[in-house]
Design a protein around this motif. Structure first.
Motif, short mmCIF file in Angstrom:
data_model
loop_
_atom_site.label_atom_id
_atom_site.label_comp_id
_atom_site.label_asym_id
_atom_site.label_seq_id
_atom_site.Cartn_x
_atom_site.Cartn_y
_atom_site.Cartn_z
N UNK A 145 0.74 -1.19 -0.09
CA UNK A 145 0.12 0.12 0.15
C UNK A 145 0.95 1.13 -0.04
N UNK A 146 0.68 2.02 -0.83
CA UNK A 146 1.49 3.04 -1.18
C UNK A 146 0.91 4.38 -0.29
N UNK A 147 1.91 5.51 -0.12
CA UNK A 147 1.41 6.67 0.47
C UNK A 147 1.72 7.79 -0.34
N UNK A 148 0.87 8.94 -0.50
CA UNK A 148 1.36 10.06 -1.13
C UNK A 148 1.86 11.15 -0.28
N UNK A 149 2.90 11.74 -0.79
CA UNK A 149 3.56 12.94 -0.10
C UNK A 149 3.63 14.02 -1.20
N UNK A 150 2.85 15.14 -0.23
CA UNK A 150 2.99 16.48 -1.02
C UNK A 150 3.85 17.61 -0.26
N UNK A 151 4.52 18.17 -0.95
CA UNK A 151 5.29 19.32 -0.50
C UNK A 151 4.87 20.66 -1.32
N UNK A 152 5.00 21.79 -0.38
CA UNK A 152 4.68 23.11 -0.90
C UNK A 152 3.72 23.77 0.06
N UNK A 153 3.20 23.11 1.03
CA UNK A 153 2.64 23.55 2.02
C UNK A 153 3.45 24.00 3.16
N UNK A 154 2.85 24.44 4.32
CA UNK A 154 3.77 24.76 5.54
C UNK A 154 4.51 23.61 5.91
N UNK A 155 4.01 22.56 5.66
CA UNK A 155 4.64 21.19 6.16
C UNK A 155 4.42 20.30 5.38
N UNK A 156 5.26 19.05 4.91
CA UNK A 156 4.88 18.07 4.31
C UNK A 156 3.73 17.36 4.76
N UNK A 157 2.85 16.98 3.91
CA UNK A 157 1.56 16.54 4.13
C UNK A 157 1.55 15.08 3.43
N UNK A 158 0.63 14.14 3.91
CA UNK A 158 0.69 12.71 3.32
C UNK A 158 -0.84 12.34 3.31
N UNK A 159 -0.85 11.38 2.29
CA UNK A 159 -2.45 11.02 2.05
C UNK A 159 -2.37 9.38 1.65
N UNK A 160 -3.68 8.80 1.96
CA UNK A 160 -3.73 7.50 1.66
C UNK A 160 -4.73 7.12 0.66
N UNK A 161 -5.64 8.11 0.51
CA UNK A 161 -6.80 8.20 -0.46
C UNK A 161 -6.58 9.04 -1.58
N UNK A 162 -6.65 10.30 -1.43
CA UNK A 162 -6.48 11.20 -2.38
C UNK A 162 -6.18 12.49 -2.21
N UNK A 163 -5.73 13.33 -2.96
CA UNK A 163 -5.49 14.84 -2.92
C UNK A 163 -6.13 15.30 -4.18
N UNK A 164 -7.08 16.42 -3.68
CA UNK A 164 -7.46 17.01 -5.04
C UNK A 164 -8.04 18.54 -4.78
N UNK A 165 -8.50 19.16 -5.64
CA UNK A 165 -9.07 20.38 -5.83
C UNK A 165 -10.43 20.54 -6.60
N UNK A 166 -10.98 21.54 -6.02
CA UNK A 166 -12.14 21.89 -6.76
C UNK A 166 -13.42 21.59 -6.28
N UNK A 167 -14.15 20.22 -6.77
CA UNK A 167 -15.35 19.82 -6.43
C UNK A 167 -15.46 19.20 -5.04
N UNK A 168 -14.55 18.33 -5.07
CA UNK A 168 -14.71 17.55 -3.65
C UNK A 168 -14.27 18.31 -2.37
N UNK A 169 -13.55 19.00 -2.53
CA UNK A 169 -13.07 19.94 -1.09
C UNK A 169 -14.39 20.42 -0.99
#
Length: 306
Positions: free
Chosen positions: A121-145
């Motif tokens: 099972x993979x884990x996503x890593x996002x850089x560019x926010x105030x601190x690194x963020x991690x996700x196991x389902x999804x990261x997204x913009x627009x409709x779902x947030x």
């Protein structure tokens, strides 16, 4: 000395699925199959503390929120021994377990623990926010947030069943889809650049999102790739039609093909963003997203991998 072959730390959310499975019922199921249960409620801060060295694996009983919280807690701990995770899903959507082909029948799942396979099972890593963020389902913009925020602001005290909850979520999503202003998005997927005005971008680690919508038919949370779903302004009517059909009970594929990706850079000129079930609120975003391959191991039925 504990029985190293049969000791399981059970992290249980007693309120998940409207209390569908009690502590007593799950412990009894485990005992029937010879497992010694080291029980702790997911509500306790001690859920991931004092894990016996003999523990064979960690079982998480509850919905997507409980699973997500526990996994993120595990990733932040420096446990002496790496342990596989067993899922006993009985929440509302159960998107994580469903994406792995894991049944919602708790008794059936426990019965397979003596003869199982481990699935990465993979884990996503996002850089560019105030601190690194991690996700196991999804990261997204627009409709779902926007949907997450809308549902948080909606009075749901009269909602009594999962079916009613799904109906409400789909109706709200349809309203949002019709009115949401497209945002300028620049995205680089493994070096290939795309620039367009979008109403939704989702970087999927699993196949399902929100009210059990299967946005990516081929998404595999252990294959080392994300599945990127991009819904441009030109796809708005197709998105509306899809939501309408799903609300009518039709089983249809998502109309927009996903794009496999390992490394992603994205700029989104809008405020709406989510990481799993957490909403972020900034004026715009520029993120670098990468995949941490095989960070976890999840127990699945051998037949699931056949």
């Amino acid at each position: 000395m504990k029985n190293a072959d049969k000791l399981v730390r059970l992290i249980h959310n007693p309120g998940a699925g409207e209390g569908k499975y009690s502590k007593k019922e799950i412990v009894k199921m485990m005992d029937t199959h010879g497992y010694e249960c080291d029980y702790v409620s997911s509500k306790k801060k001690s859920a991931l503390k004092n894990i016996e060295p003999e523990t064979k694996f960690i079982a998480i009983a509850g919905g997507d929120g409980t699973i997500r919280k526990t996994i993120m807690g595990l990733l932040s701990k420096k446990l002496k021994f790496k342990r596989p995770i067993a899922l006993l899903p009985f929440g509302t959507a159960n998107n994580i377990a469903t994406s792995l082909g894991i049944s919602e029948d708790v008794g059936q799942n426990v019965s397979t623990w003596d003869d199982y396979k481990l699935r990465n099972f993979d884990v996503g890593q996002a850089l560019g926010l105030k601190k690194a963020a991690y996700f196991i389902e999804s990261l997204g913009f627009g409709l779902f947030p926007q949907l997450i925020q809308t549902l948080e602001d909606t009075d749901t005290k009269n909602i009594e069943t999962a079916e009613e909850e799904f109906e409400l979520a789909l109706n709200k999503l349809l309203e949002i889809t019709r009115a949401y202003p497209a945002r300028k998005c620049q995205i680089s997927i493994d070096g290939e650049k795309i620039e367009k005005h979008c109403i939704m971008v989702e970087i999927m680690n699993i196949s399902r999102l929100g009210p059990n919508l299967k946005l990516s038919e081929k998404a595999d949370p252990g294959d080392g790739f994300f599945d990127v779903v991009i819904v441009g302004e030109e796809n708005r009517m197709a998105m509306e039609s899809y939501i309408t059909d799903i609300a009518k009970g039709k089983n249809i594929p998502f109309p927009i093909a996903s794009i496999p990706a390992k490394n992603i850079s994205i700029s989104w000129e809008g405020t709406d963003m989510h990481i799993d079930d957490t909403i972020k609120e900034e004026e715009s975003y520029t993120l670098t997203i990468s995949i941490l391959h095989s960070l976890l191991e999840v127990i699945v039925n051998k037949e699931t991998l056949a």
